[in-house]
Design a protein around this motif. Structure first.
Motif, PDB file in Angstrom:
ATOM      1  N   THR A 108       0.564  -1.351  -4.938  1.00 44.18           N
ATOM      2  CA  THR A 108       1.001  -0.005  -5.579  1.00 44.18           C
ATOM      3  C   THR A 108       2.375   0.226  -6.084  1.00 44.18           C
ATOM      4  O   THR A 108       2.543   0.690  -7.112  1.00 44.18           O
ATOM      5  N   GLN A 151      -0.102   2.029 -13.420  1.00 47.59           N
ATOM      6  CA  GLN A 151      -0.753   3.027 -12.559  1.00 47.59           C
ATOM      7  C   GLN A 151      -1.850   3.771 -13.523  1.00 47.59           C
ATOM      8  O   GLN A 151      -1.706   3.986 -14.539  1.00 47.59           O
ATOM      9  N   ASP A 152      -2.826   4.652 -12.654  1.00 48.01           N
ATOM     10  CA  ASP A 152      -3.334   5.615 -13.392  1.00 48.01           C
ATOM     11  C   ASP A 152      -2.681   6.495 -13.915  1.00 48.01           C
ATOM     12  O   ASP A 152      -1.761   7.125 -13.559  1.00 48.01           O
ATOM     13  N   GLY A 173      -4.580  13.483  -0.370  1.00 50.60           N
ATOM     14  CA  GLY A 173      -4.762  12.443  -1.135  1.00 50.60           C
ATOM     15  C   GLY A 173      -3.790  12.339  -2.499  1.00 50.60           C
ATOM     16  O   GLY A 173      -3.393  11.343  -3.102  1.00 50.60           O
ATOM     17  N   TRP A 174      -3.282  13.476  -2.593  1.00 46.80           N
ATOM     18  CA  TRP A 174      -2.209  13.796  -3.711  1.00 46.80           C
ATOM     19  C   TRP A 174      -0.953  12.798  -3.276  1.00 46.80           C
ATOM     20  O   TRP A 174      -0.479  12.023  -4.042  1.00 46.80           O
ATOM     21  N   ASP A 195      -0.919  10.434  -0.876  1.00 41.46           N
ATOM     22  CA  ASP A 195      -1.346   8.984  -0.667  1.00 41.46           C
ATOM     23  C   ASP A 195      -1.276   8.591  -1.967  1.00 41.46           C
ATOM     24  O   ASP A 195      -0.494   7.282  -2.108  1.00 41.46           O
ATOM     25  N   ARG A 196      -1.655   9.003  -3.365  1.00 41.27           N
ATOM     26  CA  ARG A 196      -1.736   8.194  -4.393  1.00 41.27           C
ATOM     27  C   ARG A 196      -0.281   8.438  -5.243  1.00 41.27           C
ATOM     28  O   ARG A 196       0.244   7.392  -5.990  1.00 41.27           O
ATOM     29  N   VAL A 211       4.056   6.565  -3.821  1.00 41.10           N
ATOM     30  CA  VAL A 211       3.965   5.061  -3.573  1.00 41.10           C
ATOM     31  C   VAL A 211       5.426   4.510  -3.234  1.00 41.10           C
ATOM     32  O   VAL A 211       6.486   4.800  -3.809  1.00 41.10           O
ATOM     33  N   ASP A 253      -5.554   1.531  -7.827  1.00 43.17           N
ATOM     34  CA  ASP A 253      -4.086   2.038  -7.769  1.00 43.17           C
ATOM     35  C   ASP A 253      -3.225   1.116  -7.649  1.00 43.17           C
ATOM     36  O   ASP A 253      -2.137   1.259  -7.998  1.00 43.17           O
ATOM     37  N   VAL A 275      -1.821   9.893 -11.926  1.00 40.36           N
ATOM     38  CA  VAL A 275      -0.774   9.851 -11.070  1.00 40.36           C
ATOM     39  C   VAL A 275       0.734   9.625 -11.657  1.00 40.36           C
ATOM     40  O   VAL A 275       1.499  10.014 -11.323  1.00 40.36           O
ATOM     41  N   LEU A 302      -7.300   7.083  -2.580  1.00 45.04           N
ATOM     42  CA  LEU A 302      -6.562   5.627  -2.940  1.00 45.04           C
ATOM     43  C   LEU A 302      -7.558   4.433  -2.813  1.00 45.04           C
ATOM     44  O   LEU A 302      -8.255   4.157  -2.135  1.00 45.04           O
ATOM     45  N   ARG A 303      -7.606   3.780  -4.039  1.00 44.27           N
ATOM     46  CA  ARG A 303      -8.352   2.755  -4.193  1.00 44.27           C
ATOM     47  C   ARG A 303      -7.633   1.507  -4.716  1.00 44.27           C
ATOM     48  O   ARG A 303      -6.391   1.566  -5.272  1.00 44.27           O
TER      49      ARG A 303
END
Length: 271
Positions: free
Chosen positions: A77, A86-87, A120-121, A123-124, A127, A60, A90, A56-57
């Motif tokens: 986010t 969003q990306d 990480g899935w 986390d991103r 949201v 995001d 995602v 997550l950056r």
């Protein structure tokens, strides 16, 4: 069984293992085939095969300039999600989740948790504004029995190296639903899923024949839409205080993770 339990549904199979020839990969393939034989549609997110970025950056949150104001993770986010910034990767995962009637989360237990790529899935993808938050028009808190994914089901299926009796009420590794409390209760139930008792294959590194284990998992998949979920307590009907602590009149004097399940359903060896 209600007739609706046998209707074709859509299932998202979310998996994380780096080796396509692994036991996990074989179990995944057989499980997906079992669901399709039942007439269900299966969406797939094989995170290692996808090259999923788990980190997550600030991007995001719709920010490209690192010199801008500090990154407010939840707020930014949420804003990016609501604004369609969003990306795309995602957004695609969120679309899969919205389309699914059930989620299967499959992984090897590493250091008593999920592989980093799978964490990480969550986390991103999960949201604010999508998986939790507050309804801006009503002020309704979107979590647990009011979560966005109410009506969807979730099954966690994992392999682990522990001996079978190690994952039980008196086992060294702890009772399985307590061991996975953060995922089952703090992530899946929190966002509204009906969470089924997890399926686990202990001593997976000593397995000599996949057939019995695959059939055991298949039987659980057969009940994906009929099995009773874990009876986690609802948050907004009087069991908890405004400070989110179990109310004094509920299981007085008891402590520990199991108090968040209705008392008649506690205990038992989950291995």
């Amino acid at each position: 069984m209600d007739d609706t339990d046998t209707l074709p549904r859509t299932v998202l199979w979310l998996s994380a293992h780096p080796e396509p020839r692994s036991l996990n990969a074989a179990m995944r393939s057989r499980g997906i085939r079992r669901l399709r034989e039942q007439g269900h549609s299966v969406l797939e997110s094989d995170l290692y095969a996808m090259g999923w970025d788990p980190v997550l950056r600030a991007a995001d949150g719709g920010r490209s300039d690192a010199t801008e104001r500090r990154f407010r993770v939840s707020e930014d986010t949420r804003a990016a999600h609501l604004a369609g910034l969003q990306d795309p990767a995602v957004a695609r995962e969120q679309e899969k989740l919205l389309a699914a009637d059930a989620l299967v989360v499959q992984f090897p237990l590493w250091w008593y948790g999920m592989p980093a790529i799978l964490k990480g899935w969550f986390d991103r993808v999960l949201v604010s504004g999508f998986a939790f938050g507050t309804d801006p028009s009503t002020g309704r808190r979107l979590r647990f029995e009011q979560g966005p994914f109410v009506g969807k089901r979730a099954l966690v299926a994992l392999t682990l190296g522990d001996r079978p009796r190690a994952v039980g009420p008196r086992g060294k590794s702890g009772e399985l639903t307590e061991l996975l409390f953060g995922l089952l209760h703090g992530t899946l139930a929190y966002t509204g899923f009906d969470v089924l008792p997890p399926w686990a294959l202990p001593s997976a590194d000593r397995l000599e024949e996949i057939g019995p284990a695959a059939e055991d998992l298949g039987a659980r998949l057969d009940g994906l839409f009929s099995e009773a979920p874990l009876p986690y307590r609802p948050q907004f009907t009087g069991d908890y205080t405004e400070q989110w602590e179990l109310a004094p009149h509920v299981s007085p004097g008891e402590t520990g993770l199991s108090i968040h399940l209705d008392a008649p359903h506690r205990g038992g060896d989950a291995a």
